[in-house]
Motif scaffolding. Structure first.
Motif, PDB file in Angstrom:
ATOM      1  N   LYS A  46       0.486  12.472  -0.062  1.00  0.00           N
ATOM      2  CA  LYS A  46       1.211  12.430   1.252  1.00  0.00           C
ATOM      3  C   LYS A  46       0.283  12.529   2.530  1.00  0.00           C
ATOM      4  CE  LYS A  46       5.008  15.234  -0.754  1.00  0.00           C
ATOM      5  NZ  LYS A  46       5.540  16.398  -0.648  1.00  0.00           N
ATOM      6  N   GLN A  50      -0.051  10.463   5.904  1.00  0.00           N
ATOM      7  CA  GLN A  50      -0.108  11.154   7.224  1.00  0.00           C
ATOM      8  C   GLN A  50      -1.142  10.388   8.103  1.00  0.00           C
ATOM      9  OE1 GLN A  50      -0.587  15.130   5.780  1.00  0.00           O
ATOM     10  NE2 GLN A  50       1.231  15.598   6.575  1.00  0.00           N
ATOM     11  N   TYR A 237       3.660  14.774  11.945  1.00  0.00           N
ATOM     12  CA  TYR A 237       2.908  14.385  10.827  1.00  0.00           C
ATOM     13  C   TYR A 237       3.757  15.182   9.370  1.00  0.00           C
ATOM     14  CZ  TYR A 237      -1.185  12.854  13.210  1.00  0.00           C
ATOM     15  OH  TYR A 237      -2.013  12.247  14.045  1.00  0.00           O
ATOM     16  N   ASN A 238       4.536  16.315   9.716  1.00  0.00           N
ATOM     17  CA  ASN A 238       4.888  17.029   8.831  1.00  0.00           C
ATOM     18  C   ASN A 238       6.439  16.965   8.545  1.00  0.00           C
ATOM     19  OD1 ASN A 238       2.723  18.711   7.359  1.00  0.00           O
ATOM     20  ND2 ASN A 238       2.219  18.838   9.541  1.00  0.00           N
ATOM     21  N   GLY A 363      -4.477  15.310  13.685  1.00  0.00           N
ATOM     22  CA  GLY A 363      -3.753  14.869  12.513  1.00  0.00           C
ATOM     23  C   GLY A 363      -4.731  14.433  11.322  1.00  0.00           C
ATOM     24  N   ALA A 367      -3.985  16.637   7.909  1.00  0.00           N
ATOM     25  CA  ALA A 367      -4.136  15.714   6.489  1.00  0.00           C
ATOM     26  C   ALA A 367      -4.944  16.087   5.465  1.00  0.00           C
ATOM     27  CB  ALA A 367      -4.356  14.343   6.693  1.00  0.00           C
TER      28      ALA A 367
END
Length: 400
Positions: A46, A50, A237-238, A363, A367
Motif C-alpha cells: 500500500k 501511496q 493518502y489513507n 506523503g 508511506a
C-alpha cells in the motif's frame, strides 16, 4: 478565424482553461478510491501506491519553478501544448504499467506536465483579462476546480467497476488528448513579447526569488497554507485503505464517501466569501483552525475509548474538517500574495512549490510508516492546526 473565436468568447475560454487547471486535482482524486485494488493487482505494498501521489506532487512542485520562466521565453501556447502532450503520454503509460516502480516514474513526469499546464493556463488568463474581468475569470475557474474533487472519486469508482484501475488512466489520457486538440485548434499565442534574452530572464528570476525568500510574512503565510494542505493530504493518502480495510466498504461506496467529503471543499470555497464578509478574514481562519482542532480531538478521544470511530462519526468529522480546510487555504493564499508588492505570478508559483513540495514530502513520510489508521489522519490534522495558529500569530494575523 478559429483562434479569434477563443479570444472573443470569454465563456468558452473559461471552460477550456478551467478544464486544464482541473487536471492536477482530477489526476489525484479520480484514482484514490481504487488505490487498494491497484496494490493488489500490481502485487505491491500500500505504501508504494501511496507514493504515486507523492511523486506526482513532487513533479508538480518542481515544475512550478521553471515552467513560467520557459513560458515567458518561448510563449504560452507552445509550452502549454508540450505540457498537455507530456501529460497525455504519461497517463497512457500509467495504464499499461506492470509494476509500481513504472507507475512512480510515469507519475512524476505526469506531474511535471500537469504543472506546466496549470502555470500556462493562469498566465493566459492574465494575458487576456485584467481588473474586474480577471477577478471574475479566476473565480469561475476556481469554482470549476472545486467541483473536481467531488466528482472525480465517483467517476473513478464507476470506471473501475466496469473495467479496472487501468481504465481510469486511459480516461485521463483521453482527457489530456482532448484538451491538447482544443488547445492546438483554438488557442492563440497570448504573450505579446517573448523575445527577451535568456540571461536577462534568468537574472530577473533569481532576483525575484531572492526577494521572496527575504519576505518573512509571505513565507509564513505560504507555509501555513502548505501545512494545512499537507494535513488534508494525510486523509487522501489513507482514505481508500481506511474505508476498505478498516470499515470494509466496497470501491463504489468508498468512491461515494470520498466524493461526499470532497464536496465539503466546494462548499467551503463557495461560502468563504460570505463568511469573510460577516466576520472578517482573521476570525474566519481562526474559527476554521479551531474547528479542525475540535473535531480532530473528537476522533482522537473516540479512538482512545472505542479503538475505531464509527463510520458515521469519522465521515462527519472529516466533512467538517475538510470544509474548514477549504476556507483556510484560499484565504491565506490570498493573504500571502497580498504580502508581495510585485511579481505576483512568480510569488504564486513559488508558493505552489512550497505547498506541493511539502505535501509530497509529507506523503512520503506517511508511506514510510506502512500504517493505515484513522489516528494517523487525525494526528496530522491536529498538529497542522496548532502549527497553523502559531504561524498565524507570527504573521500578525492572530492579534486582536
Amino acid at each position: 478565424m478559429v483562434k479569434r473565436y477563443f479570444l472573443n468568447n470569454p465563456f468558452f475560454c473559461i471552460i477550456v482553461l478551467g478544464l486544464m487547471v482541473c487536471l492536477p486535482s482530477l489526476s489525484i482524486d479520480i484514482y484514490v478510491p481504487v488505490m487498494g485494488s491497484m496494490a493488489r493487482a500490481l502485487l505491491t505494498s500500500k505504501a508504494s501506491i501511496q507514493l504515486t501521489i507523492s511523486v506526482f506532487l513532487a513533479g508538480l512542485a518542481i515544475a512550478q519553478l521553471f515552467s513560467g520562466f520557459i513560458a515567458d521565453i518561448i510563449g504560452r501556447r507552445t509550452t502549454l501544448l508540450f505540457g498537455l502532450a507530456l501529460y497525455s503520454v504519461m497517463s497512457l503509460l500509467c495504464s499499461f504499467a506492470q509494476s509500481s516502480d513504472s507507475i512512480l516514474y510515469y507519475r512524476i513526469l505526469q506531474g511535471l506536465g500537469c504543472s506546466v499546464i496549470v502555470v500556462c493556463a493562469f498566465a493566459i488568463c492574465r494575458d487576456l483579462f485584467e481588473g474586474e474581468s480577471l477577478t471574475k475569470t479566476i473565480s469561475y475557474i476556481t469554482a470549476i476546480i472545486s467541483l473536481s474533487p467531488a466528482i472525480a472519486p465517483i467517476i473513478g469508482g464507476f470506471i473501475a467497476s466496469i473495467s479496472s484501475w487501468r481504465g481510469i488512466f486511459i480516461l485521463l489520457a483521453i482527457t489530456g488528448l482532448f484538451l491538447l486538440l482544443m488547445g492546438y485548434v483554438f488557442l492563440p499565442e497570448t504573450l505579446n513579447n517573448h523575445k527577451e534574452a535568456m540571461p536577462t530572464k534568468r537574472a530577473k528570476l533569481l532576483d525575484v526569488y531572492r526577494s521572496l525568500l527575504s519576505n518573512t510574512r509571505f513565507l509564513q503565510l505560504s507555509l501555513l497554507v502548505s501545512v494545512i494542505y499537507s494535513a488534508y493530504f494525510s486523509y487522501l493518502y489513507n482514505a481508500s485503505f481506511v474505508f476498505e480495510s478498516i470499515y470494509r466498504q466496497t470501491i463504489a461506496i468508498t468512491a461515494g464517501l470520498m466524493g461526499l467529503n470532497a464536496f465539503a471543499l466546494f462548499l467551503g470555497s463557495a461560502l468563504a466569501p460570505s463568511i469573510v464578509k460577516r466576520i472578517g478574514t482573521q476570525r474566519a481562519v481562526i474559527s476554521a483552525l479551531f474547528t479542525i482542532i475540535i473535531f480532530s480531538l473528537v476522533l482522537t478521544l473516540y479512538h482512545a475509548h472505542f479503538h475505531t470511530p464509527s463510520l458515521a462519526v469519522f465521515c462527519s468529522c472529516m466533512f467538517l474538517s475538510t470544509f474548514s480546510v477549504a476556507i483556510i487555504v484560499p484565504l491565506m493564499n490570498s493573504e500571502s500574495l497580498s504580502a508581495v508588492n510585485q511579481h505576483f505570478a512568480s510569488a504564486a508559483a513559488f508558493s505552489g512549490f512550497i505547498r506541493y513540495g511539502l505535501a509530497s514530502s509529507f506523503g512520503a513520510l506517511i508511506a514510510s510508516f506502512h500504517l493505515i489508521s484513522v489516528h494517523l489522519i487525525t494526528a496530522s490534522l491536529l498538529v497542522a492546526s496548532f502549527l497553523g495558529l502559531f504561524l498565524l500569530k507570527k504573521a500578525g494575523l492572530a492579534r486582536q
